[in-house]
Each structure stands twice: as structure tokens, then as C-alpha cells.
Design an enzyme around this catalytic site. Sequence first.
Site, mmCIF file in Angstrom:
data_model
loop_
_atom_site.group_PDB
_atom_site.id
_atom_site.type_symbol
_atom_site.label_atom_id
_atom_site.label_comp_id
_atom_site.label_asym_id
_atom_site.label_seq_id
_atom_site.Cartn_x
_atom_site.Cartn_y
_atom_site.Cartn_z
ATOM 1 N N HIS A 144 1.539 2.604 1.302
ATOM 2 C CA HIS A 144 0.458 3.075 2.194
ATOM 3 C C HIS A 144 1.016 4.188 3.096
ATOM 4 O O HIS A 144 1.137 4.037 4.312
ATOM 5 C CB HIS A 144 -0.011 1.873 3.022
ATOM 6 C CG HIS A 144 -1.300 2.055 3.760
ATOM 7 N ND1 HIS A 144 -1.537 3.087 4.639
ATOM 8 C CD2 HIS A 144 -2.432 1.312 3.743
ATOM 9 C CE1 HIS A 144 -2.750 2.962 5.138
ATOM 10 N NE2 HIS A 144 -3.314 1.889 4.611
ATOM 11 N N GLU A 246 -2.041 7.361 -0.691
ATOM 12 C CA GLU A 246 -1.344 6.120 -1.030
ATOM 13 C C GLU A 246 -1.278 5.930 -2.545
ATOM 14 O O GLU A 246 -2.304 6.029 -3.223
ATOM 15 C CB GLU A 246 -2.088 4.950 -0.377
ATOM 16 C CG GLU A 246 -2.325 5.185 1.112
ATOM 17 C CD GLU A 246 -3.366 4.238 1.706
ATOM 18 O OE1 GLU A 246 -3.493 3.105 1.218
ATOM 19 O OE2 GLU A 246 -4.053 4.642 2.655
HETATM 20 O O1 TA6 Z 1 -5.761 2.355 2.930
HETATM 21 C C1 TA6 Z 1 -6.877 2.536 3.721
HETATM 22 C C2 TA6 Z 1 -7.134 1.243 4.464
HETATM 23 O O2 TA6 Z 1 -7.330 0.198 3.565
HETATM 24 C C3 TA6 Z 1 -8.337 1.465 5.388
HETATM 25 O O3 TA6 Z 1 -9.487 0.776 4.973
HETATM 26 C C4 TA6 Z 1 -7.816 1.141 6.733
HETATM 27 O O4 TA6 Z 1 -8.518 0.415 7.595
HETATM 28 C C5 TA6 Z 1 -6.376 1.026 6.571
HETATM 29 O O5 TA6 Z 1 -6.000 0.913 5.275
HETATM 30 C C6 TA6 Z 1 -5.403 0.584 7.602
HETATM 31 O O6 TA6 Z 1 -5.286 -0.782 7.517
HETATM 32 P P1 TA6 Z 1 -4.446 -1.591 8.571
HETATM 33 O O7 TA6 Z 1 -4.624 -3.022 8.144
HETATM 34 O O8 TA6 Z 1 -3.021 -1.129 8.459
HETATM 35 O O9 TA6 Z 1 -5.041 -1.276 9.918
#
Ligand code: TA6
Length: 282
Positions: A144, A246
Site C-alpha cells: 500500500h 498500490e
Molecule cells: O487502498 C485504498 C484504501 O483501501 C482506501 O479505501 C483507504 O481508506 C485506505 O486504503 C487507507 O486505509 P487505512 O486503513 O490505512 O486508513
Amino acid sequence: MDGFEKIEVENEQGVATIALQGAQVLAWEPKGERPVIWLSREARYVQGKSARGGIPLCWPWFGPHPVEPSYPTHGFARSLTWELKGREEVEAGTLVVFGLLPHEPSWPHSSELECRISVGRKLEVELVTYNRGDHPFTLGCALHTYFSVSDVRKAKILGLEGTRYLDKVNGGERIQEGAVTIHSEVDRIYLDTASTCLIEDPGWNRIIRIEKTGSRSTVVWNPWIEKAEKLGDMGKEGYLGMLCVESCNAAQDVVTVPPSGEHRLKAVYSVLASQPGLRRSA
Ligand code: TA6
């Protein structure tokens, strides 16, 4: 970063900081370059929660758990402390290897994880899942990665043209037309794509290249103003300086690992030399 136990890596080619919690890369840049990985100025360094920015590892599911909403978003690998298994100098720089043996009620499978991170002019991150049991299991996973950009409104992502995606902000499925640009909240899962992506950043006159293997989906995310405010750890204008691209196996692109088998999700990040053409087209 004081609340986190960290590994600092510096060699002739690059510099990085990696936290033991989540084997999370917090910073990386090739020597002489600006930071490539974005880390929020207001990131919180608390145990059991990944810091906002860097490269959180999502595993063994991406996003909310498919059937149990009380399980943590993006799985648990990013919030557990990994073991440092080794560190050695290699041609590409420094290789640091972390391991994790998951024992979570939400994951009743016999498995082992390794995260191999090579720091140099390129940053290579490989998340290896070993099936140590005698049944297959199915997982979702992601690197991510938060990238640092001069101004997300001027950045472009190339490599996803013509790709079908799930639009998590507006709902539905669409096809990407042309380069991806960001002028409002974007949260998309690009499906069935193994393409290399390029982030063109005219403000800093550079291109970040993202090559990947073992990944069938690519997620593009920027929370924009309101969502960033709700998150509470992005900083006031943090969303303007970041962009997540990602390398994943998400939605229908999950992976089944057979008994005694393994799965390798790998991304290689590099910065291409300044492109004179970029300035002209900016
Ligand atoms: O990868 C995108 C995502 O899934 C979004 O939907 C977003 O809210 C994010 O990741 C961040 O997630 P987190 O749990 O790290 O706040």
C-alpha cells in the site's frame, strides 16, 4: 518516529528507514534524490496501528474482511511486530529480511510470511507467503505504497489506460481513459492488470517507475480534503503531496496458495532521470 523500533539503512546507493512493526518501509530515496516515499508529518507511531504513509503491507485480505466486518481493514500483518531475520550487503545495495508467523483467530491457516526489502538506487519489496499446511488457502494482499509528489493535482499515472476498475468513491465499474489524474477523492481498484505504472511529476521533473510481479490489481488512492480531515493523521494539506499506487491482489484478483506452495508479490520502485519533455508538457 520515536514510538517505533526501526532499522536504518544507508549505503552508496540509497537510504531507507524500516519499522519492525509491519516491516513497514517509512522512508526511501536513492542517494541525492528527494524522498520518494511519502510519510505524513502528522503520522502517529503507536503499537498495533500502521503509521500514515510509507509502505504498509496489507495481508491476508485487502480492505474490509470479505465476511467479518469486525476484523481489521487490510488484515493484520501491518500492525504486528515482525522478526528481523537478516541483513546483508548485495550488489543492488542492502537486503533486509523480515519474518512473521501469523497466529490470529481470523486466519486459521498454517502459513509463514517473509518480507524481503532491498535498498539501493531502486527499492525492491517482496512479500512472500508460504503455505505450511495441507489445505489450500486464498488471500488478498497489497503493498500500500504512498508516494511523495510535488503536487498531486499536476501528477499523472501512466500504465492503466484502457483498464477496467472498481470505483469505490462513485460506485460501479468503469474503463480508464487516458492517464489517471487526481482532482478529487479517488479510490479505485484496477482489475486484472500486471502493468508497470509511471508517476509523472512535472513539478519535481521526475518519473517514478513501479514494476511489479505476482500482482493482478493496482489500487490508486488519494483521500482528498474531507476524507483526509476525517483520517486525522494526514496533516492539513498532506493529501496534496501524496499519491498511493498500490501493487495488489484485491477484489476478484485474490490468490490461492496450494499446500506447500508459495506466493510472491513484488514491486520494484525507481526514479527515472529528469525528463526534459516533462517540463514542456507541464
Ligand atoms: O487502498 C485504498 C484504501 O483501501 C482506501 O479505501 C483507504 O481508506 C485506505 O486504503 C487507507 O486505509 P487505512 O486503513 O490505512 O486508513
